[in-house]
Design an enzyme around this catalytic site. Structure first.
Site, PDB file in Angstrom:
ATOM      1  N   HIS A 138      -0.924  -2.115   0.772  1.00 37.33           N
ATOM      2  CA  HIS A 138      -1.793  -1.015   0.365  1.00 37.33           C
ATOM      3  C   HIS A 138      -2.372  -1.195  -1.033  1.00 37.33           C
ATOM      4  CE1 HIS A 138       2.005   0.839  -1.360  1.00 37.33           C
ATOM      5  NE2 HIS A 138       1.147   1.164  -2.320  1.00 37.33           N
ATOM      6  N   ASP A 171       3.783  -3.289   5.335  1.00 38.19           N
ATOM      7  CA  ASP A 171       3.120  -2.965   4.070  1.00 38.19           C
ATOM      8  C   ASP A 171       3.358  -4.043   3.025  1.00 38.19           C
ATOM      9  OD1 ASP A 171       1.522  -1.641   2.297  1.00 38.19           O
ATOM     10  OD2 ASP A 171       2.989  -0.125   1.748  1.00 38.19           O
ATOM     11  N   SER A 254       3.765  -0.085  -7.143  1.00 35.29           N
ATOM     12  CA  SER A 254       3.703  -0.694  -5.814  1.00 35.29           C
ATOM     13  C   SER A 254       3.652  -2.215  -5.884  1.00 35.29           C
ATOM     14  CB  SER A 254       2.452  -0.211  -5.077  1.00 35.29           C
ATOM     15  OG  SER A 254       2.669   0.996  -4.430  1.00 35.29           O
TER      16      SER A 254
END
Length: 407
Positions: A138, A171, A254
């Site tokens: 992402h 992911d 992230s």
């Protein structure tokens, strides 16, 4: 209900998968929400989740401090000025947070993605000296159709990167910094040795603040966490088989490493739970001490496939599921099978519609999310023991899982 058509990947159809176990739908205020942790790199702009689908509505102020290039400290007493040399910093004790941070910071990069529609920001883990870097899908997926992916090292070097491969199911993504040969790879550990309560460190670029180090503990292991497509609607949900930690992580962390006290990467920081409080017009609040990381053992299996083919495979069970609920207590008590793919792994093992799956390998299955997470974490084509309840009686069977590409 009629059996739905399973998706191509063989995972449970989203229409038959309940929302993330125990987490409320987005419209519930004052409750927990799970978000991928990603920040748009725009000064004083609304923070948006880019291609992840997470809508983030907090304002982000970027604070810049200016440090003097001088190595001396000047002071004035009365009319006289003195200058002294900065003190020598002693080496950090082995095994301390400071020592681990010094070891890992050169192996962590900041990532900025720029597209015509905006951009994203995150963190990456250096895998090789020639620039292979692990991050979250992402973080970089907005640039998959065109855009600029740039990485900045801990010592301030910036360079362009290309996307090697992406895997939306886990992911995860691998990128490569272009034209470098001297990056410092991170030491890779083994999450399977982790214990609840063990101290860990998170490194990343929360809210655009690169080279940030935070510390905490492992709060839980094998935590099923749905991060995307959690309310059904025809799309397979993304459910992580996560390490839970209270180390402070925020948007921008992230793709960064969760590290043990030996300086080894044990997880990839990916999501946070937030309270659904929206003082700036909607979206994601910051860290509340509940963060989630993808186990590095799962991540490295995906990395090898992404580097080789640009895609990754995942285990297939071949069932459509939803939560089973105890009729008296109204609490989840397993995973109800609502459809079985004809000729698929579960069908061949004798699993039937109406069975309640309560065990997958050595894991207890409490709801649909925990079964999806366990299946995604399993090795494709491996054999596992499935425990299920049929007409009030407990049964077990051996299932040889299938394999399907998520990309």
């Amino acid at each position: 209900m009629p059996a739905p058509t399973p998706p191509a990947a063989g995972f449970p159809p989203a229409g038959d998968v309940a929302p993330a176990g125990g987490f409320p739908p987005p419209e519930s205020s004052g409750r927990r929400r799970i978000w991928p942790i990603v920040v748009v790199a725009v000064l004083l702009a609304l923070v948006a989740g880019g291609g992840s689908g997470a809508v983030v509505g907090r304002y982000v102020a970027r604070h810049t401090t200016t440090a003097s290039p001088s190595s001396t400290v000047s002071s004035t007493t009365g009319n006289s000025a003195t200058s002294s040399t900065a003190p020598t910093v002693p080496p950090a004790p082995a095994g301390s947070i400071a020592a681990v941070a010094k070891q890992l910071l050169p192996s962590v990069v900041s990532i900025i993605v720029t597209t015509d529609q905006g951009g994203d920001e995150g963190t990456g883990i250096v895998l090789s000296s020639d620039g292979y870097i692990l991050t979250n899908n992402h973080v970089v997926e907005a640039a998959a159709g065109g855009g600029i992916v740039a990485v900045t090292t801990a010592d301030g070097r910036s360079m362009r990167a290309r996307i090697v491969g992406r895997d939306p199911t886990s992911d995860l993504a691998v990128i490569q910094a272009v034209g470098v040969t001297n990056l410092q790879p991170a030491a890779i550990g083994d999450d399977r040795t982790l214990q609840v309560g063990q101290q860990v460190i998170a490194i990343g670029s929360p809210l655009g603040l690169s080279n940030t180090v935070t510390a905490g503990i492992v709060s839980a292991l094998n935590r099923p966490v749905c991060t995307q497509n959690c309310s059904g609607g025809g799309t397979t949900p993304t459910v992580l088989d996560a390490i839970q930690t209270d180390a402070a992580i925020n948007p921008g962390n992230s793709g960064g490493p969760l590290v043990d006290m030996a300086g080894r990467v044990v997880g990839v920081n990916t999501a946070i739970a937030t309270l659904d409080q929206q003082p700036f017009g909607g979206g994601q609040s910051g860290n509340i001490g509940v963060g989630f990381a993808i186990p590095i053992s799962e991540a490295m299996r995906v990395v090898k496939e992404l580097e080789a083919t640009g895609h990754a495979t995942h285990a297939v069970l071949g069932v459509g599921v939803r939560d089973s609920v105890d009729p008296t207590l109204q609490t989840p008590n397993g995973c109800l099978v609502v459809s079985v793919t004809a000729g698929g792994p579960a069908d061949r093992a004798g699993v039937r519609v109406g069975d309640v799956i309560v065990q997958f390998g050595d894991r207890t299955i409490r709801d649909s999310d925990s079964l999806i997470a366990a299946t995604h974490a399993a090795v494709p084509n491996s054999t596992v023991t499935i425990g299920f309840v049929r007409n009030g009686s407990r049964h077990t069977t051996q299932v040889t899982l299938g394999s399907a590409s998520s990309g």
